[in-house]
Design an enzyme around this catalytic site. Structure first.
Site, PDB file in Angstrom:
ATOM      1  N   MET A 224     -33.226 -13.073 -44.197  1.00 27.00           N
ATOM      2  CA  MET A 224     -33.033 -14.511 -44.326  1.00 27.00           C
ATOM      3  C   MET A 224     -33.812 -15.178 -43.197  1.00 27.00           C
ATOM      4  SD  MET A 224     -29.562 -16.721 -44.316  1.00 27.00           S
ATOM      5  CE  MET A 224     -29.606 -18.456 -44.724  1.00 27.00           C
ATOM      6  N   LEU A 225     -34.634 -16.122 -43.570  1.00 25.72           N
ATOM      7  CA  LEU A 225     -35.407 -16.833 -42.548  1.00 25.72           C
ATOM      8  C   LEU A 225     -35.557 -18.299 -42.930  1.00 25.72           C
ATOM      9  CD1 LEU A 225     -37.230 -16.740 -39.967  1.00 25.72           C
ATOM     10  CD2 LEU A 225     -39.148 -16.356 -41.503  1.00 25.72           C
ATOM     11  N   ILE A 226     -35.178 -19.144 -42.009  1.00 24.97           N
ATOM     12  CA  ILE A 226     -35.500 -20.567 -42.122  1.00 24.97           C
ATOM     13  C   ILE A 226     -36.609 -20.786 -41.107  1.00 24.97           C
ATOM     14  CG2 ILE A 226     -34.652 -22.946 -41.813  1.00 24.97           C
ATOM     15  CD1 ILE A 226     -33.346 -21.481 -44.212  1.00 24.97           C
ATOM     16  N   GLN A 231     -35.101 -25.285 -38.643  1.00 32.51           N
ATOM     17  CA  GLN A 231     -33.802 -24.721 -38.231  1.00 32.51           C
ATOM     18  C   GLN A 231     -32.900 -25.800 -37.640  1.00 32.51           C
ATOM     19  OE1 GLN A 231     -34.554 -21.294 -35.698  1.00 32.51           O
ATOM     20  NE2 GLN A 231     -35.580 -20.193 -37.351  1.00 32.51           N
ATOM     21  N   GLY A 234     -29.202 -27.571 -41.263  1.00 32.56           N
ATOM     22  CA  GLY A 234     -28.235 -27.261 -42.316  1.00 32.56           C
ATOM     23  C   GLY A 234     -28.821 -26.515 -43.507  1.00 32.56           C
ATOM     24  N   HIS A 235     -30.148 -26.150 -43.453  1.00 33.14           N
ATOM     25  CA  HIS A 235     -30.756 -25.468 -44.606  1.00 33.14           C
ATOM     26  C   HIS A 235     -30.201 -24.056 -44.792  1.00 33.14           C
ATOM     27  CE1 HIS A 235     -33.482 -28.763 -45.017  1.00 33.14           C
ATOM     28  NE2 HIS A 235     -33.894 -28.621 -43.760  1.00 33.14           N
ATOM     29  N   GLY A 236     -29.945 -23.372 -43.669  1.00 32.10           N
ATOM     30  CA  GLY A 236     -29.388 -22.016 -43.758  1.00 32.10           C
ATOM     31  C   GLY A 236     -28.072 -22.033 -44.518  1.00 32.10           C
ATOM     32  N   ALA A 237     -27.216 -22.987 -44.174  1.00 34.84           N
ATOM     33  CA  ALA A 237     -25.908 -23.079 -44.840  1.00 34.84           C
ATOM     34  C   ALA A 237     -26.070 -23.450 -46.308  1.00 34.84           C
ATOM     35  CB  ALA A 237     -25.047 -24.117 -44.119  1.00 34.84           C
ATOM     36  N   GLU A 259     -26.821  -6.945 -44.869  1.00 30.99           N
ATOM     37  CA  GLU A 259     -27.298  -5.743 -44.191  1.00 30.99           C
ATOM     38  C   GLU A 259     -27.486  -6.064 -42.713  1.00 30.99           C
ATOM     39  OE1 GLU A 259     -30.864  -4.293 -46.063  1.00 30.99           O
ATOM     40  OE2 GLU A 259     -31.540  -3.430 -44.178  1.00 30.99           O
TER      41      GLU A 259
HETATM   42  C1  LIG Z   1     -30.033 -17.807 -38.722  1.00 33.20           C
HETATM   43  C2  LIG Z   1     -30.760 -18.872 -39.541  1.00 33.20           C
HETATM   44  C3  LIG Z   1     -31.017 -18.335 -40.943  1.00 33.20           C
HETATM   45  C4  LIG Z   1     -29.905 -20.145 -39.613  1.00 33.20           C
HETATM   46  O1  LIG Z   1     -30.556 -21.131 -40.377  1.00 33.20           O
HETATM   47  P1  LIG Z   1     -30.446 -22.685 -40.011  1.00 33.20           P
HETATM   48  O2  LIG Z   1     -31.079 -23.454 -41.107  1.00 33.20           O
HETATM   49  O3  LIG Z   1     -30.938 -22.935 -38.643  1.00 33.20           O
HETATM   50  O4  LIG Z   1     -28.853 -22.860 -40.066  1.00 33.20           O
HETATM   51  P2  LIG Z   1     -28.046 -24.228 -40.083  1.00 33.20           P
HETATM   52  O5  LIG Z   1     -28.964 -25.370 -39.766  1.00 33.20           O
HETATM   53  O6  LIG Z   1     -27.298 -24.295 -41.340  1.00 33.20           O
HETATM   54  O7  LIG Z   1     -27.041 -23.995 -38.859  1.00 33.20           O
HETATM   55  C5  LIG Z   1     -27.567 -23.769 -37.563  1.00 33.20           C
HETATM   56  C6  LIG Z   1     -26.978 -24.743 -36.549  1.00 33.20           C
HETATM   57  O8  LIG Z   1     -27.418 -26.069 -36.849  1.00 33.20           O
HETATM   58  C7  LIG Z   1     -26.297 -26.961 -36.855  1.00 33.20           C
HETATM   59  N1  LIG Z   1     -26.539 -27.981 -37.905  1.00 33.20           N
HETATM   60  C8  LIG Z   1     -26.387 -27.837 -39.208  1.00 33.20           C
HETATM   61  N2  LIG Z   1     -26.678 -28.965 -39.842  1.00 33.20           N
HETATM   62  C9  LIG Z   1     -27.034 -29.835 -38.937  1.00 33.20           C
HETATM   63  C10 LIG Z   1     -27.447 -31.168 -38.991  1.00 33.20           C
HETATM   64  N3  LIG Z   1     -27.570 -31.803 -40.130  1.00 33.20           N
HETATM   65  N4  LIG Z   1     -27.718 -31.765 -37.816  1.00 33.20           N
HETATM   66  C11 LIG Z   1     -27.604 -31.090 -36.646  1.00 33.20           C
HETATM   67  N5  LIG Z   1     -27.235 -29.820 -36.555  1.00 33.20           N
HETATM   68  C12 LIG Z   1     -26.946 -29.202 -37.673  1.00 33.20           C
HETATM   69  C13 LIG Z   1     -25.118 -26.112 -37.194  1.00 33.20           C
HETATM   70  O9  LIG Z   1     -23.910 -26.636 -36.734  1.00 33.20           O
HETATM   71  C14 LIG Z   1     -25.457 -24.799 -36.542  1.00 33.20           C
HETATM   72  O10 LIG Z   1     -25.059 -24.854 -35.189  1.00 33.20           O
HETATM   73  P3  LIG Z   1     -24.394 -23.586 -34.453  1.00 33.20           P
HETATM   74  O11 LIG Z   1     -25.473 -22.532 -34.446  1.00 33.20           O
HETATM   75  O12 LIG Z   1     -24.058 -24.078 -33.109  1.00 33.20           O
HETATM   76  O13 LIG Z   1     -23.237 -23.167 -35.283  1.00 33.20           O
HETATM   77  C15 LIG Z   1     -32.114 -19.294 -38.857  1.00 33.20           C
HETATM   78  O14 LIG Z   1     -31.836 -19.705 -37.538  1.00 33.20           O
HETATM   79  C16 LIG Z   1     -33.134 -18.180 -38.836  1.00 33.20           C
HETATM   80  O15 LIG Z   1     -33.895 -18.032 -39.783  1.00 33.20           O
HETATM   81  N6  LIG Z   1     -33.177 -17.415 -37.714  1.00 33.20           N
HETATM   82  C17 LIG Z   1     -34.138 -16.341 -37.516  1.00 33.20           C
HETATM   83  C18 LIG Z   1     -33.906 -15.167 -38.424  1.00 33.20           C
HETATM   84  C19 LIG Z   1     -32.466 -14.677 -38.506  1.00 33.20           C
HETATM   85  O16 LIG Z   1     -31.778 -14.546 -37.507  1.00 33.20           O
HETATM   86  N7  LIG Z   1     -32.033 -14.433 -39.752  1.00 33.20           N
HETATM   87  C20 LIG Z   1     -30.677 -14.019 -40.057  1.00 33.20           C
HETATM   88  C21 LIG Z   1     -30.470 -12.575 -40.227  1.00 33.20           C
HETATM   89  S1  LIG Z   1     -31.713 -11.718 -41.093  1.00 33.20           S
END
Ligand SMILES: CC(C)(COP(=O)(O)OP(=O)(O)OC[C@H]1O[C@@H](n2cnc3c(N)ncnc32)[C@H](O)[C@@H]1OP(=O)(O)O)[C@@H](O)C(=O)NCCC(=O)NCCS
Length: 403
Positions: A224-226, A231, A234-237, A259
């Site tokens: 999974m990658l955003i 990042q 909220g796209h990950g969620a 995994e």
């Molecule tokens: C882990 C990952 C998939 C998360 O994706 P993301 O899109 O950043 O996730 P979200 O935006 O939904 O949530 C991340 C944070 O943003 C915050 N957030 C969500 N929506 C938001 C918004 N609208 N405004 C401000 N912050 C927000 C969340 O509260 C969360 O904060 P927290 O980490 O303190 O709990 C991403 O960081 C990633 O690709 N990382 C590298 C690879 C990795 O680790 N992959 C996972 C395992 S393979």
């Protein structure tokens, strides 16, 4: 004037070969800009520093939608075998092993690829769309698609997409996309430019469908990658929830797992699962003080394909939310409930110690006793409890602000 977005990846190494930085930012080509992102820096591990170059710069440009690639290596000078008796690292060769063939090194060719971006359309079927409000740039629309490896052009696109895993995930590896048990989920940003609708790649997820005897499957999230510029929005969620809802609709799915999940992934999953479970009758506020029940396990499994272990975390988070921690009795009951679960591995240690006592020589036993000292166990248990609760509080805050 023609203009477009592109993803730019630059690896610049200082002349003293010490501090390389990897930057990725999404920006427009040429001068016009609607949405610029601050650079995200990620330091590269020491052993990945390239040897033998002065002013080394690795340029990787991806068009934002189709991810057509420009790859160039620039440097002011490099060591030569004839004069310096050493060979420089084969930086170009190493990167060529990762990026698929078909990239260009010619800026003019890349410019014409950018012009074709308007023809790029997201692969597969639309699962979900949503909007995100950005303080500076306004409202943006996003689409989540499920793609098949058989979609025309998707195989090649996926080969380009998965190169980002190598730049941003330390333990990443490529998958065998030909195995038909893989599912692909993609997020795209939909935007308008000069009256045309264009799409930018935001992130993706791959899921492997494991077989479960006798007639079920267990989808397991693998990658999974955003992309960094997106990042924390909220796209990950959104992606995880859409994927979860998709599998919930399939009767053959037993439950959904991941995994080797990273800490950030677990945080994301906790948030999504709590959001999904909070309205289930068995997780109602008045049921929570009665403890983790078989009804909760059953309902989470039947309605949301959530396994027992994940349902237990959801219960603990929801119970914390419903607990008045300033009330000594309630706080104590909650603490004991969580510690009882955390104590599981320690109890196992105790049983193992009892077994060891029977078969180890005294000096061997003493060396094992050190690892299982009761005082340390209590301290560790208390620390684990505090860490768990702190993580839960962040999920509860996020539910309150973003759910
Ligand atoms: C882990 C990952 C998939 C998360 O994706 P993301 O899109 O950043 O996730 P979200 O935006 O939904 O949530 C991340 C944070 O943003 C915050 N957030 C969500 N929506 C938001 C918004 N609208 N405004 C401000 N912050 C927000 C969340 O509260 C969360 O904060 P927290 O980490 O303190 O709990 C991403 O960081 C990633 O690709 N990382 C590298 C690879 C990795 O680790 N992959 C996972 C395992 S393979």
């Amino acid at each position: 004037m023609f203009c477009n977005r592109l993803l730019i990846l630059l690896l610049s190494q200082k002349d003293d070969n010490t501090v390389p930085y990897l930057y990725l930012f999404l920006g427009p080509c040429f001068s016009y800009c609607t949405r610029c992102y601050t650079m995200q820096g990620a330091s590269i591990k020491q052993h990945e520093i390239a040897f033998g170059y002065k002013g080394l710069q690795i340029q990787l440009f991806y068009t934002a939608g189709n991810l057509s690639t420009l790859f160039k290596v620039k440097y002011s000078s490099k060591v030569t075998e004839a004069f310096d008796c050493v060979e420089p690292d084969d930086v170009e060769g190493k990167i060529r092993e990762i990026i698929p063939s078909g990239f260009t090194s010619n800026a003019d060719d890349f410019t014409s690829l950018l012009e074709k971006e308007a023809n790029f359309k997201p692969f597969g079927t639309l699962l979900h769309s949503y909007t995100v409000h950005n303080e500076e740039a306004g409202e943006f629309t996003y689409q989540i698609h499920k793609a098949e490896i058989t979609c025309p052009g998707f195989r090649e696109y996926h080969e380009r997409l998965q190169t980002f895993l190598m730049w941003f995930i330390e333990t990443a590896s490529f998958i065998d996309a030909d195995d038909d048990r893989w599912d692909f989920f993609l997020i795209f940003e939909k935007y308008n430019k000069d009256g045309e609708t264009l799409y930018a790649t935001v992130g993706y997820m791959t899921v492997y469908n494991y077989y479960v005897y006798p007639d079920k499957t267990r989808p397991r999230v693998s990658q999974m990658l955003i992309l960094p510029p997106f990042q924390g929005e909220g796209h990950g969620a959104q992606l995880l929830e859409a994927v979860h809802r998709f599998y919930c609709s399939l009767p053959k799915v037993q439950d959904i797992t991941a995994e080797d999940p990273s800490e950030n992934y677990v945080k994301l999953r906790d948030f999504v699962l709590v959001k999904l479970c909070q309205n289930l009758p068995s997780f109602a506020e008045d049921k929570l003080p009665q403890g983790f029940s078989a009804d909760m396990v059953q309902e989470a499994q039947d309605k949301l394909k959530i396994n027992k272990k994940h349902a237990r975390r959801v219960y603990e988070i929801l119970r914390l939310r419903a607990t008045d921690m300033s009330d000594e009795k309630q706080a104590r009951e909650y603490r004991l409930e969580v510690k009882k679960r955390l104590f599981g591995p320690y109890r196992k240690n105790q049983r193992e110690l009892a077994k060891m006592k029977k078969c180890l020589r005294p000096e061997e036993l003493v060396s094992h006793m050190g690892q299982m000292d009761t005082q340390t166990q209590h301290e560790e248990l208390e620390k684990s409890y505090q860490d768990v609760v702190e993580g839960y509080r962040r999920i509860i805050e996020r539910i309150a602000t973003h759910a």
